[in-house]
Design a protein around this motif. Sequence first.
Motif, PDB file in Angstrom:
ATOM      1  N   THR A  56      -1.867   0.376   3.840  1.00 21.19           N
ATOM      2  CA  THR A  56      -1.037   1.637   3.629  1.00 21.19           C
ATOM      3  C   THR A  56      -0.364   2.184   5.056  1.00 21.19           C
ATOM      4  O   THR A  56      -1.185   1.898   6.253  1.00 21.19           O
ATOM      5  CB  THR A  56      -2.221   2.541   3.417  1.00 21.19           C
ATOM      6  OG1 THR A  56      -2.652   2.199   1.996  1.00 21.19           O
ATOM      7  CG2 THR A  56      -1.733   3.925   3.187  1.00 21.19           C
ATOM      8  N   GLN A  57       0.559   2.790   4.893  1.00 24.07           N
ATOM      9  CA  GLN A  57       1.319   3.299   6.134  1.00 24.07           C
ATOM     10  C   GLN A  57       2.040   2.263   6.918  1.00 24.07           C
ATOM     11  O   GLN A  57       2.177   2.795   8.075  1.00 24.07           O
ATOM     12  CB  GLN A  57       0.591   4.405   6.692  1.00 24.07           C
ATOM     13  CG  GLN A  57       0.078   5.561   5.902  1.00 24.07           C
ATOM     14  CD  GLN A  57       1.459   6.270   5.599  1.00 24.07           C
ATOM     15  OE1 GLN A  57       2.407   6.681   6.248  1.00 24.07           O
ATOM     16  NE2 GLN A  57       1.347   6.928   4.237  1.00 24.07           N
TER      17      GLN A  57
ATOM     18  N   GLY B 274       0.803  -1.151  -0.046  1.00 31.23           N
ATOM     19  CA  GLY B 274       0.239   0.019  -0.064  1.00 31.23           C
ATOM     20  C   GLY B 274       0.894   1.338   0.070  1.00 31.23           C
ATOM     21  O   GLY B 274       2.083   1.051   0.107  1.00 31.23           O
ATOM     22  N   TYR B 275       0.076   2.373  -0.156  1.00 33.68           N
ATOM     23  CA  TYR B 275       0.937   3.751  -0.295  1.00 33.68           C
ATOM     24  C   TYR B 275       1.422   3.887   1.052  1.00 33.68           C
ATOM     25  O   TYR B 275       0.969   3.717   2.227  1.00 33.68           O
ATOM     26  CB  TYR B 275      -0.188   4.852  -0.285  1.00 33.68           C
ATOM     27  CG  TYR B 275       0.473   6.235  -0.384  1.00 33.68           C
ATOM     28  CD1 TYR B 275       0.903   6.641  -1.516  1.00 33.68           C
ATOM     29  CD2 TYR B 275       0.288   6.840   0.634  1.00 33.68           C
ATOM     30  CE1 TYR B 275       1.501   8.083  -1.383  1.00 33.68           C
ATOM     31  CE2 TYR B 275       0.749   8.275   0.746  1.00 33.68           C
ATOM     32  CZ  TYR B 275       1.384   8.884  -0.043  1.00 33.68           C
ATOM     33  OH  TYR B 275       1.975   9.945  -0.011  1.00 33.68           O
ATOM     34  N   GLY B 276       2.847   4.361   0.949  1.00 35.10           N
ATOM     35  CA  GLY B 276       3.629   4.674   2.062  1.00 35.10           C
ATOM     36  C   GLY B 276       4.002   3.582   3.162  1.00 35.10           C
ATOM     37  O   GLY B 276       4.524   3.938   4.190  1.00 35.10           O
TER      38      GLY B 276
END
Length: 76
Positions: free
Chosen positions: A43-44, A24-26
């Motif tokens: 994410t994150q 996921g993003y980040g």
Amino acid sequence: MLDENHNRINYPKSITIGDRVWLGYGVNVLKGSCIGNDSVVGTQSLVTGVFKDNSIIVGNPARIVKQNISWDKRQL
């Protein structure tokens, strides 16, 4: 990183990311980490450690929230 005598104290380690892994993003994957095949990382997330195949991994630090997921090419 070096100590006061200029000797290395922070050695590199490999990162292993399996086949068909979605990040996921980040997402941050730290040295020495391993993500198994067919896994998803939320994410994150902060990945530190070794994770088995077919897992959903989320959090900071990341942990497995579901195992034995499977992928299917058929569209629903």
